[in-house]
Design a protein around this motif. Structure first.
Motif, mmCIF file in Angstrom:
data_model
loop_
_atom_site.group_PDB
_atom_site.id
_atom_site.type_symbol
_atom_site.label_atom_id
_atom_site.label_comp_id
_atom_site.label_asym_id
_atom_site.label_seq_id
_atom_site.Cartn_x
_atom_site.Cartn_y
_atom_site.Cartn_z
ATOM 1 N N GLY A 168 -2.009 13.119 0.962
ATOM 2 C CA GLY A 168 -3.145 13.716 1.651
ATOM 3 C C GLY A 168 -3.569 12.731 2.724
ATOM 4 O O GLY A 168 -3.055 12.733 3.839
ATOM 5 N N MET A 169 -4.484 11.837 2.388
ATOM 6 C CA MET A 169 -4.824 10.722 3.268
ATOM 7 C C MET A 169 -3.610 9.819 3.486
ATOM 8 O O MET A 169 -3.480 9.151 4.510
ATOM 9 N N GLY A 170 -2.688 9.854 2.539
ATOM 10 C CA GLY A 170 -1.504 9.012 2.633
ATOM 11 C C GLY A 170 -0.604 9.333 3.818
ATOM 12 O O GLY A 170 0.196 8.500 4.242
ATOM 13 N N ARG A 171 -0.737 10.533 4.374
ATOM 14 C CA ARG A 171 0.056 10.879 5.554
ATOM 15 C C ARG A 171 -0.289 9.939 6.719
ATOM 16 O O ARG A 171 0.573 9.582 7.517
ATOM 17 N N TYR A 172 -1.563 9.547 6.788
ATOM 18 C CA TYR A 172 -1.988 8.594 7.811
ATOM 19 C C TYR A 172 -1.306 7.244 7.589
ATOM 20 O O TYR A 172 -0.864 6.586 8.536
ATOM 21 N N HIS A 173 -1.188 6.829 6.332
ATOM 22 C CA HIS A 173 -0.488 5.585 6.004
ATOM 23 C C HIS A 173 0.986 5.702 6.379
ATOM 24 O O HIS A 173 1.561 4.783 6.979
ATOM 25 N N LEU A 174 1.567 6.818 6.004
ATOM 26 C CA LEU A 174 2.984 7.076 6.295
ATOM 27 C C LEU A 174 3.262 6.908 7.784
ATOM 28 O O LEU A 174 4.202 6.200 8.188
ATOM 29 N N GLU A 175 2.454 7.533 8.611
ATOM 30 C CA GLU A 175 2.665 7.461 10.063
ATOM 31 C C GLU A 175 2.419 6.056 10.592
ATOM 32 O O GLU A 175 3.085 5.608 11.525
ATOM 33 N N GLY A 176 1.479 5.342 9.966
ATOM 34 C CA GLY A 176 1.211 3.961 10.372
ATOM 35 C C GLY A 176 2.390 3.056 10.105
ATOM 36 O O GLY A 176 2.746 2.212 10.943
ATOM 37 N N TYR A 177 3.019 3.207 8.961
ATOM 38 C CA TYR A 177 4.198 2.397 8.636
ATOM 39 C C TYR A 177 5.363 2.724 9.565
ATOM 40 O O TYR A 177 6.113 1.829 9.977
ATOM 41 N N LEU A 178 5.530 3.986 9.900
ATOM 42 C CA LEU A 178 6.634 4.382 10.771
ATOM 43 C C LEU A 178 6.495 3.794 12.176
ATOM 44 O O LEU A 178 7.500 3.539 12.849
ATOM 45 N N LYS A 179 5.256 3.539 12.613
ATOM 46 C CA LYS A 179 5.022 3.001 13.956
ATOM 47 C C LYS A 179 5.104 1.475 14.006
ATOM 48 O O LYS A 179 5.274 0.896 15.083
ATOM 49 N N ALA A 180 4.953 0.811 12.856
ATOM 50 C CA ALA A 180 4.890 -0.653 12.837
ATOM 51 C C ALA A 180 6.299 -1.261 12.851
ATOM 52 O O ALA A 180 7.140 -0.887 12.027
ATOM 53 N N PRO A 181 6.562 -2.207 13.750
ATOM 54 C CA PRO A 181 7.907 -2.770 13.877
ATOM 55 C C PRO A 181 8.373 -3.590 12.682
ATOM 56 O O PRO A 181 9.582 -3.740 12.476
ATOM 57 N N ASN A 182 7.446 -4.116 11.886
ATOM 58 C CA ASN A 182 7.839 -4.928 10.733
ATOM 59 C C ASN A 182 7.769 -4.155 9.422
ATOM 60 O O ASN A 182 7.798 -4.736 8.340
ATOM 61 N N CYS A 183 7.659 -2.836 9.526
ATOM 62 C CA CYS A 183 7.572 -1.979 8.345
ATOM 63 C C CYS A 183 8.749 -1.010 8.286
ATOM 64 O O CYS A 183 9.156 -0.453 9.302
ATOM 65 N N ASN A 184 9.253 -0.801 7.082
ATOM 66 C CA ASN A 184 10.352 0.131 6.859
ATOM 67 C C ASN A 184 9.952 1.071 5.723
ATOM 68 O O ASN A 184 9.887 0.652 4.565
ATOM 69 N N LEU A 185 9.623 2.307 6.061
ATOM 70 C CA LEU A 185 9.199 3.270 5.052
ATOM 71 C C LEU A 185 10.424 3.839 4.345
ATOM 72 O O LEU A 185 11.266 4.479 4.967
ATOM 73 N N ILE A 186 10.527 3.604 3.036
ATOM 74 C CA ILE A 186 11.724 4.040 2.320
ATOM 75 C C ILE A 186 11.468 5.085 1.250
ATOM 76 O O ILE A 186 12.414 5.640 0.684
ATOM 77 N N GLY A 187 10.174 5.376 0.943
ATOM 78 C CA GLY A 187 9.944 6.353 -0.103
ATOM 79 C C GLY A 187 8.521 6.861 -0.156
ATOM 80 O O GLY A 187 7.591 6.217 0.338
ATOM 81 N N ILE A 188 8.363 8.041 -0.746
ATOM 82 C CA ILE A 188 7.052 8.670 -0.887
ATOM 83 C C ILE A 188 6.953 9.330 -2.261
ATOM 84 O O ILE A 188 7.969 9.618 -2.903
ATOM 85 N N ALA A 189 5.698 9.574 -2.694
ATOM 86 C CA ALA A 189 5.484 10.257 -3.967
ATOM 87 C C ALA A 189 4.227 11.102 -3.894
ATOM 88 O O ALA A 189 3.210 10.672 -3.342
ATOM 89 N N ASP A 190 4.306 12.313 -4.446
ATOM 90 C CA ASP A 190 3.149 13.204 -4.519
ATOM 91 C C ASP A 190 3.457 14.287 -5.538
ATOM 92 O O ASP A 190 4.589 14.785 -5.596
ATOM 93 N N ILE A 191 2.448 14.660 -6.335
ATOM 94 C CA ILE A 191 2.689 15.696 -7.350
ATOM 95 C C ILE A 191 2.775 17.083 -6.736
ATOM 96 O O ILE A 191 3.288 18.017 -7.362
ATOM 97 N N ASP A 192 2.279 17.232 -5.494
ATOM 98 C CA ASP A 192 2.355 18.514 -4.793
ATOM 99 C C ASP A 192 3.734 18.624 -4.135
ATOM 100 O O ASP A 192 4.027 17.982 -3.141
ATOM 101 N N GLU A 193 4.580 19.468 -4.714
ATOM 102 C CA GLU A 193 5.966 19.564 -4.258
ATOM 103 C C GLU A 193 6.076 20.068 -2.820
ATOM 104 O O GLU A 193 6.938 19.610 -2.058
ATOM 105 N N ASN A 194 5.224 20.991 -2.432
ATOM 106 C CA ASN A 194 5.269 21.495 -1.055
ATOM 107 C C ASN A 194 4.922 20.397 -0.050
ATOM 108 O O ASN A 194 5.589 20.244 0.973
ATOM 109 N N ARG A 195 3.878 19.635 -0.357
ATOM 110 C CA ARG A 195 3.471 18.543 0.526
ATOM 111 C C ARG A 195 4.539 17.454 0.552
ATOM 112 O O ARG A 195 4.826 16.875 1.595
ATOM 113 N N LEU A 196 5.118 17.190 -0.599
ATOM 114 C CA LEU A 196 6.167 16.180 -0.700
ATOM 115 C C LEU A 196 7.374 16.562 0.151
ATOM 116 O O LEU A 196 7.883 15.752 0.935
ATOM 117 N N ASN A 197 7.838 17.801 0.022
ATOM 118 C CA ASN A 197 9.011 18.241 0.781
ATOM 119 C C ASN A 197 8.724 18.331 2.275
ATOM 120 O O ASN A 197 9.594 18.048 3.104
#
Length: 343
Positions: free
Chosen positions: A21-50
């Motif tokens: 939910g709010m974690g999408r903001y974190h996800l996008e932040g990691y993707l933009k940062a040059p020293n960050c490598n986003l390798i995984g996510i978790a959420d009980i909501d399968e639709n949001r996860l996919n």
């Protein structure tokens, strides 16, 4: 030794995000940062996860966050879940050997926050708070002026975030005290108190007088609504400074407003609009500075992990905030000032 090659210093950190939910903001932040490598996510909501998996091309996507924590290559996670899950999930992550950035508020209360802090210390890992406002350009700029002594001694501040009508998810976990810890004080107050205290130089809070009320009980028609919709407080600090606070989800006021003002012996400042009030050559002067570029808290988190630095928003800062919030709620119940205990 001939042929010996020194180990190359690691320059990136492998991150995961728990809660999208709010974690999408974190996800996008990691993707933009040059020293960050986003390798995984978790959420009980399968639709949001996919949706996140496919939209951002993330290989490792799990309904159970324990499966994410089991990835050996994972270094750290963001915990962006409802408040009542901050402590158990953060502790699970720390015990799995992962550094943690946890959303605000740190937990439901200071006791939970202290347990999280002690677990991080025991594991030798970083526990960072997502106090995102500390990283804003305008706040960083004011903090630099304060640290340089340009404001003199900061003796008073006032801050708030009031909404005419803006109750988030009435009937959901937001308005259920067992799940959220409270209403706008723990939801909005945590933001404005922290960023104002940060600009003041993080003075140590010692006492609080506060009031939390529910003025709009009609929101209970949507489900459980046992939290306040308005709170005010007066915070005293060890150095003699004070802060006045006002927050609401619903209030008969003109419109939504967020404000933060600090007052020192040499200058004062407001964030909305950004202005510094001072005196130059005997003339009262208003300065409208250009804001600095903000800091990426995600890039900063990675830098702290790579170089063993203390975060700008540390776990101890999170515990301090929870002590303040606990004291405001206690003061409201007891109808008197409450002294904040420090061991």
């Amino acid at each position: 030794m001939e042929g010996f090659m020194p180990k190359k210093k690691k320059t990136t950190v492998n991150f995961g995000v728990i809660g999208l939910g709010m974690g999408r903001y974190h996800l996008e932040g990691y993707l933009k940062a040059p020293n960050c490598n986003l390798i995984g996510i978790a959420d009980i909501d399968e639709n949001r996860l996919n949706d996140c998996k496919n939209r951002y091309g993330i290989e490792n996507a799990f309904k159970d966050y324990h499966d994410l924590l089991a990835l050996k290559e994972l270094d750290a996670v963001s915990v962006a879940l409802p408040n009542y899950l901050h402590k158990p999930v953060s502790i699970d992550a720390l015990n799995a050997g992962k550094h943690v950035m946890v959303e605000k508020p740190m937990a439901l209360n200071a006791a939970e926050g202290q347990e999280m802090l002690e677990t991080a210390k025991k594991q030798g890992l970083i526990l960072m708070l997502h106090f995102n406002n500390r990283y804003r350009g305008d706040i960083q700029m004011i903090k630099k002026f304060v640290d340089a002594g340009e404001f003199g001694d900061i003796y008073y501040a006032k801050t708030g975030w009031v909404r005419r009508r803006g109750v988030p998810g009435a009937g959901s976990w937001f308005s259920n005290k067992k799940l959220s810890g409270g209403g706008p004080l723990i939801d909005l107050g945590v933001h404005v108190i922290d960023m104002t205290m940060y600009m003041m130089g993080c003075p140590k809070p010692v006492a609080v007088s506060g009031c939390a009320v529910q003025a709009f009980p009609e929101y209970s028609k949507y489900g459980t609504f046992d939290v306040e919709d308005f709170a005010s407080a007066y915070i005293r600090f060890e150095n003699g400074a004070t802060m006045a606070v006002e927050v609401s989800w619903a209030q008969n006021c003109p419109s939504e407003k967020q404000f933060s003002e600090i007052y020192g012996t040499k200058a004062g400042a407001s964030l909305s609009p950004l202005v510094i009030w001072t005196e130059q050559n005997g003339i009262l002067t208003d300065i409208e500075p250009k804001s600095l570029r903000g800091i990426s808290q995600f890039e900063h988190f990675a830098d702290c992990i790579l170089n063993k630095k203390t975060p700008i928003s540390s776990a101890q800062d999170g515990v301090t905030m929870m002590k303040i919030l606990d004291a405001i709620y206690a003061s409201s119940e007891l109808k008197r000032e409450v002294v904040i205990k420090w061991e």
